[in-house]
Scaffold this active site. Structure first.
Site, PDB file in Angstrom:
ATOM      1  N   GLU A  54      12.939   4.363   0.338  1.00  0.00           N
ATOM      2  CA  GLU A  54      11.631   4.147   0.949  1.00  0.00           C
ATOM      3  C   GLU A  54      10.515   4.796   0.136  1.00  0.00           C
ATOM      4  O   GLU A  54       9.434   4.235  -0.014  1.00  0.00           O
ATOM      5  CB  GLU A  54      11.609   4.661   2.386  1.00  0.00           C
ATOM      6  CG  GLU A  54      12.488   3.866   3.344  1.00  0.00           C
ATOM      7  CD  GLU A  54      12.158   2.385   3.360  1.00  0.00           C
ATOM      8  OE1 GLU A  54      11.012   2.009   3.038  1.00  0.00           O
ATOM      9  OE2 GLU A  54      13.044   1.593   3.702  1.00  0.00           O
ATOM     10  N   CYS A 226       4.890 -20.966  14.247  1.00  0.00           N
ATOM     11  CA  CYS A 226       3.891 -20.240  13.468  1.00  0.00           C
ATOM     12  C   CYS A 226       2.467 -20.691  13.791  1.00  0.00           C
ATOM     13  O   CYS A 226       2.121 -21.862  13.647  1.00  0.00           O
ATOM     14  CB  CYS A 226       4.165 -20.420  11.980  1.00  0.00           C
ATOM     15  SG  CYS A 226       2.967 -19.589  10.915  1.00  0.00           S
TER      16      CYS A 226
END
Length: 308
Positions: A54, A226
């Site tokens: 990360e 969407c």
DNA sequence: AACCCGTGGTA
DNA sequence: TTACCAAGGGT
């Protein structure tokens, strides 16, 4: 088909939305089929490995992180191993991943993990957030990916997917908004393991399909739901997204200075730093900045080195 | 809130 | 070629 909106439990939204459980199934199924085989997602990956990934992935593409991550974990398989080494070694090992302050912060995080948590990466979100270099995103990501907790994980990929699928715009705003956090929280599955799978799934969808430049809407499992598709894929019309000019900036000079120091294992005379940039004022400012950031250690007699 | 912080790949 | 973009964080 309805577009995605928040569940009716929270703030009232206009129109019926696709039920969240259906979205979860769609994304989880898509992820199962299309997820990249990344080493920090492997069964044997440790929480430390997830945390290192990360840090490295903060503004650096996966492709460039892969080899660096493997080398890093081979050298420092635990936080204690890294903390026992000099911060300058972390900066050197960071190589050309960019933003070398991340290396310093990762070293600082390792030291804090040893001091505060007995050398084990903490599972608690607040404890993660308190580590240097760990912000809202990284704390949620480690808690979710490594410890399978339920957290809204809002990175640039997730924000883009939500901007399109939920809000119906091509790009999210420059900074994360309260509305985005609300959307992320409302769409988060209740069950922790499902929430963790959803988080990485939405992120992967944004990274592989719902990309910034040229999204592959034809292969997107969310296409029928969407809002951006329904609206006809209108182009972004918000305020200009800030550019990242680089040529001639202090950042470029800092990069050149630090590259010299990374390549040298002993102290470097000022003269060897002077040759990397012709403008003295800017060069001095950049070097001072590196020292102020703790990335460079000034010695007597005009020598410099990575921090010990 | 706006700006700073590296480096390399892509259209 | 220039401009944009990449699993953000700190101030």
């Amino acid at each position: 088909m309805p577009t995605i909106s928040a569940p009716p439990s929270a703030a009232p939204r206009s129109g019926p939305g696709t039920p969240a459980p259906l979205l979860h199934t769609i994304v989880l199924d898509w992820y199962r089929e299309h997820a990249r085989d990344l080493p920090w997602r492997a069964d044997g990956a440790t929480a430390w490995g997830v945390m290192v990934s990360e840090f490295m992935l903060q503004q650096t593409p996966v492709k460039r992180v892969l080899p660096a991550w493997a080398a890093w974990l081979e050298r420092w398989p635990t936080p204690a191993a890294l903390a026992a080494d000099a911060p300058g070694e972390a900066v050197r090992m960071w190589g050309r991943l960019g933003y070398p302050r991340r290396a310093l912060r990762l070293h600082g995080a390792a030291a804090a993990i040893v001091e505060r948590h007995g050398g084990e990466v903490p599972e608690d979100h607040a404890a993660l957030l308190a580590l240097p270099g760990v912000g809202e995103y990284t704390a949620a990501a480690v808690a979710s990916f490594a410890f399978r907790q339920r957290h809204a994980v809002l990175d640039t990929n997730v924000r883009r997917v939500f901007a399109r699928a939920v809000t119906g715009v091509e790009y999210p705003a420059n900074a994360t908004t309260a509305a985005e956090r609300r959307t992320a929280t409302e769409l988060l599955p209740d069950h922790p393991e499902t929430a963790a799978a959803w988080a990485v799934g939405v992120m992967e969808l944004g990274a592989l399909v719902c990309t910034a430049r040229s999204p592959e809407c034809g292969g997107c499992p969310l296409r029928p739901h969407c809002a951006w598709q329904r609206a006809g894929c209108p182009p972004y019309d918000g305020p200009a997204r800030r550019g990242q000019t680089y040529e001639g900036t202090d950042r470029q000079v800092r990069g050149k200075l630090l590259a010299v120091l990374r390549a040298s294992h002993g102290p470097v005379p000022r003269q060897r730093l002077d040759v990397v940039w012709p403008e003295e004022i800017q060069r001095a400012r950049a070097l001072d900045g590196l020292v102020a950031d703790g990335l460079v250690e000034p010695l007597a007699d005009g020598f410099y080195r990575l921090p010990q």
